[in-house]
Scaffold this motif. Structure first.
Motif, PDB file in Angstrom:
ATOM      1  N   HIS A 194      65.616  47.589  75.214  1.00 37.02           N
ATOM      2  CA  HIS A 194      65.758  46.350  75.965  1.00 37.02           C
ATOM      3  C   HIS A 194      64.733  45.258  75.646  1.00 37.02           C
ATOM      4  CE1 HIS A 194      68.764  48.157  78.610  1.00 37.02           C
ATOM      5  NE2 HIS A 194      67.986  49.224  78.714  1.00 37.02           N
ATOM      6  N   ALA A 195      63.607  45.579  75.040  1.00 32.58           N
ATOM      7  CA  ALA A 195      62.546  44.585  74.861  1.00 32.58           C
ATOM      8  C   ALA A 195      62.784  43.717  73.630  1.00 32.58           C
ATOM      9  CB  ALA A 195      61.189  45.273  74.747  1.00 32.58           C
ATOM     10  N   ASP A 196      62.249  42.503  73.680  1.00 33.30           N
ATOM     11  CA  ASP A 196      62.160  41.653  72.494  1.00 33.30           C
ATOM     12  C   ASP A 196      60.800  41.829  71.825  1.00 33.30           C
ATOM     13  OD1 ASP A 196      64.717  40.182  72.759  1.00 33.30           O
ATOM     14  OD2 ASP A 196      63.805  39.422  74.596  1.00 33.30           O
ATOM     15  N   VAL A 197      59.756  41.956  72.663  1.00 34.07           N
ATOM     16  CA  VAL A 197      58.383  42.113  72.166  1.00 34.07           C
ATOM     17  C   VAL A 197      57.762  43.323  72.851  1.00 34.07           C
ATOM     18  CG1 VAL A 197      56.113  41.046  71.894  1.00 34.07           C
ATOM     19  CG2 VAL A 197      58.173  39.619  71.861  1.00 34.07           C
ATOM     20  N   TYR A 198      57.278  44.277  72.070  1.00 36.80           N
ATOM     21  CA  TYR A 198      56.570  45.425  72.623  1.00 36.80           C
ATOM     22  C   TYR A 198      55.078  45.117  72.616  1.00 36.80           C
ATOM     23  CZ  TYR A 198      54.551  50.031  73.255  1.00 36.80           C
ATOM     24  OH  TYR A 198      53.803  51.086  73.728  1.00 36.80           O
ATOM     25  N   LEU A 241      52.808  51.799  67.146  1.00 36.31           N
ATOM     26  CA  LEU A 241      53.835  50.884  66.637  1.00 36.31           C
ATOM     27  C   LEU A 241      54.850  51.608  65.767  1.00 36.31           C
ATOM     28  CD1 LEU A 241      52.056  48.742  67.887  1.00 36.31           C
ATOM     29  CD2 LEU A 241      52.153  47.442  65.750  1.00 36.31           C
ATOM     30  N   ASP A 242      54.397  52.564  64.968  1.00 36.97           N
ATOM     31  CA  ASP A 242      55.322  53.336  64.146  1.00 36.97           C
ATOM     32  C   ASP A 242      56.317  54.097  65.025  1.00 36.97           C
ATOM     33  OD1 ASP A 242      54.198  52.475  61.798  1.00 36.97           O
ATOM     34  OD2 ASP A 242      52.951  54.265  61.497  1.00 36.97           O
ATOM     35  N   ARG A 243      55.830  54.641  66.128  1.00 36.73           N
ATOM     36  CA  ARG A 243      56.714  55.379  67.035  1.00 36.73           C
ATOM     37  C   ARG A 243      57.758  54.457  67.648  1.00 36.73           C
ATOM     38  NH1 ARG A 243      56.482  56.537  72.567  1.00 36.73           N
ATOM     39  NH2 ARG A 243      54.404  55.618  72.740  1.00 36.73           N
ATOM     40  N   ARG A 291      67.956  48.324  66.572  1.00 38.22           N
ATOM     41  CA  ARG A 291      67.248  47.112  66.961  1.00 38.22           C
ATOM     42  C   ARG A 291      65.928  47.001  66.209  1.00 38.22           C
ATOM     43  NH1 ARG A 291      65.466  46.277  71.976  1.00 38.22           N
ATOM     44  NH2 ARG A 291      66.186  44.104  71.994  1.00 38.22           N
ATOM     45  N   THR A 292      65.411  45.779  66.133  1.00 37.65           N
ATOM     46  CA  THR A 292      64.094  45.498  65.573  1.00 37.65           C
ATOM     47  C   THR A 292      63.299  44.716  66.598  1.00 37.65           C
ATOM     48  OG1 THR A 292      64.983  45.411  63.326  1.00 37.65           O
ATOM     49  CG2 THR A 292      62.823  44.408  63.688  1.00 37.65           C
ATOM     50  N   LEU A 293      62.095  45.170  66.896  1.00 38.26           N
ATOM     51  CA  LEU A 293      61.242  44.499  67.878  1.00 38.26           C
ATOM     52  C   LEU A 293      60.106  43.748  67.203  1.00 38.26           C
ATOM     53  CD1 LEU A 293      60.786  47.306  70.591  1.00 38.26           C
ATOM     54  CD2 LEU A 293      62.700  45.738  70.262  1.00 38.26           C
ATOM     55  N   ARG A 294      59.568  42.750  67.908  1.00 37.86           N
ATOM     56  CA  ARG A 294      58.290  42.157  67.543  1.00 37.86           C
ATOM     57  C   ARG A 294      57.194  42.868  68.327  1.00 37.86           C
ATOM     58  NH1 ARG A 294      60.857  37.757  69.235  1.00 37.86           N
ATOM     59  NH2 ARG A 294      59.115  36.995  70.490  1.00 37.86           N
TER      60      ARG A 294
END
Length: 390
Positions: A197-201, A215-217, A227-230
């Motif tokens: 659900h997030a756009d930015v983690y 971040l790898d996890r 999905r791809t997050l920022r």
């Protein structure tokens, strides 16, 4: 890649000393030095806007002022600055939250960002009438964000979930633009919800090796969802013309920590159910004043008296810029920073570090970006002027 920087609105009070609070601990007495009035918070917001911060995080919890109301008022005293409003899903209905966000966007010209905080402390959640356990709160957050995102896209939502139920939910006006969703959490279930659900983690400021592992996890979890997050990081900062001046300031703050206050805060934080808070405590050994520089220019001293983000970048402007580049190399694009007092430290960072990053092509002032977007396209042929009418 142009980096994005956000500042922080200290709605629990500000001071020339560290103001504690958060994760079940109350704000310390230093928070009364500069009360979080709209006038003072607006002064910080205007300073952040002027020097080049894109937005400002506003916290949530019983230890500070309400984030929605405060930012709605402060927004009227700023022009460009966005507001990263922290809120807790489950304390209001998802339909109402979606409507509030839509209204905020229209009334501020699209300056809302949302920081979803599931809530890590049972005791504080129960004070707000929420009696779910931690994992259940995260599952409810997933249902909440599903409803909110569908509503923002103009859909009609029917959901009979494990924790939430809505029927025929729909917004009369959708937000434009749709707010970006920022989400943090170190536990396994937090990663699953962020991936969906997030756009930015967001992560707190751990040493680069630990940040890289996290971040790898999250990347792997997001990839499994298609999905791809920022990625962003939350840090304090103490930056000066020289390293000696910066560390002198860090030591001044440390000297202001009352041992009894440190012991009390650490005892409270040790009871936290937050995995992220546990990781913060491990960085300084649960209250030790020794070996607080846990990575070059990364200082864990703030976490002795403050819950949540407890590390600071400390050093000369050049050193702090280098540490930012080190995190950038891991994939961090957004930095949420703060410092005591927040008004003065916004200028130290904005006038000391940001120009160095700009000179290396890593950052542009948001006002320059806005100007580039709104500037008229130059004509390909000389313009023909109409005759002057007398």
């Amino acid at each position: 890649m142009s980096l994005t920087f956000h500042w922080f609105l200290p709605t629990n009070g500000d001071s020339r000393h560290v103001v504690g609070g958060g994760h079940g601990t109350p704000a310390t007495a230093s928070g009364r030095d500069r009360p979080p009035t709209v006038a003072y918070l607006s002064q910080i917001a205007r300073a952040a806007e002027e020097v080049g911060f894109a937005g400002a995080l506003t916290p949530t919890g019983a230890w500070c002022e309400d984030a929605w109301l405060t930012t709605a008022m402060v927004s009227q005293h700023t022009e460009r600055l966005k507001f990263l409003v922290a809120f807790r899903p489950g304390l209001v209905s998802p339909t109402l939250a979606a409507q509030m966000a839509s209204t905020f966007q229209r009334q501020t010209g699209g300056r809302l960002l949302l920081n979803v905080v599931t809530g890590g402390e049972n005791q504080e959640q129960r004070a707000f009438g929420d009696f779910l356990d931690k994992d259940s709160r995260y599952r409810r957050t997933g249902e909440f964000l599903h409803v909110v995102r569908e509503l923002w896209q103009g859909g009609t939502v029917d959901l009979h979930g494990e924790h939430l139920r809505v029927q025929g939910a729909k917004l009369s006006r959708v937000p434009d633009p749709v707010p970006q969703v920022y989400f943090g959490g170190s536990s396994p279930i937090a990663g699953e919800i962020a991936a969906r659900h997030a756009d930015v983690y967001l992560t707190w400021g751990e040493p680069p090796a630990q940040v890289a592992e996290k971040l790898d996890r999250i990347r792997s979890l997001a990839a499994a969802e298609g999905r791809t997050l920022r990625f962003g990081i939350r840090l304090h900062v103490i930056t000066r013309d020289t390293a000696e001046q910066a560390w002198a300031e860090a030591n001044r703050l440390l000297d202001g920590f009352d041992p009894e206050t440190v012991a009390s805060v650490q005892a409270g934080l040790a009871r936290s159910e937050s995995e992220g808070q546990r990781r913060m405590l491990a960085l300084h050994g649960g209250g030790s004043r020794e070996r607080l520089e846990i990575h070059p220019n990364l200082w864990a001293g703030i976490g002795l008296v403050r819950g949540g983000a407890g590390t600071a970048l400390v050093g000369s402007h050049d050193e702090v810029a280098e540490r930012i580049k080190e995190y950038q190399a891991l994939g961090i694009e957004e930095f949420i920073l703060s410092g005591y007092p927040h008004l003065e430290e916004a200028y130290w960072f904005g006038e000391g570090v940001l120009p160095r990053l700009a000179a290396q092509g890593l950052w542009r002032h948001p006002a320059d970006k806005d100007a580039a977007l709104t500037a008229p396209t130059p004509p390909t042929e000389p313009a023909v002027l109409a005759p002057f009418a007398s």
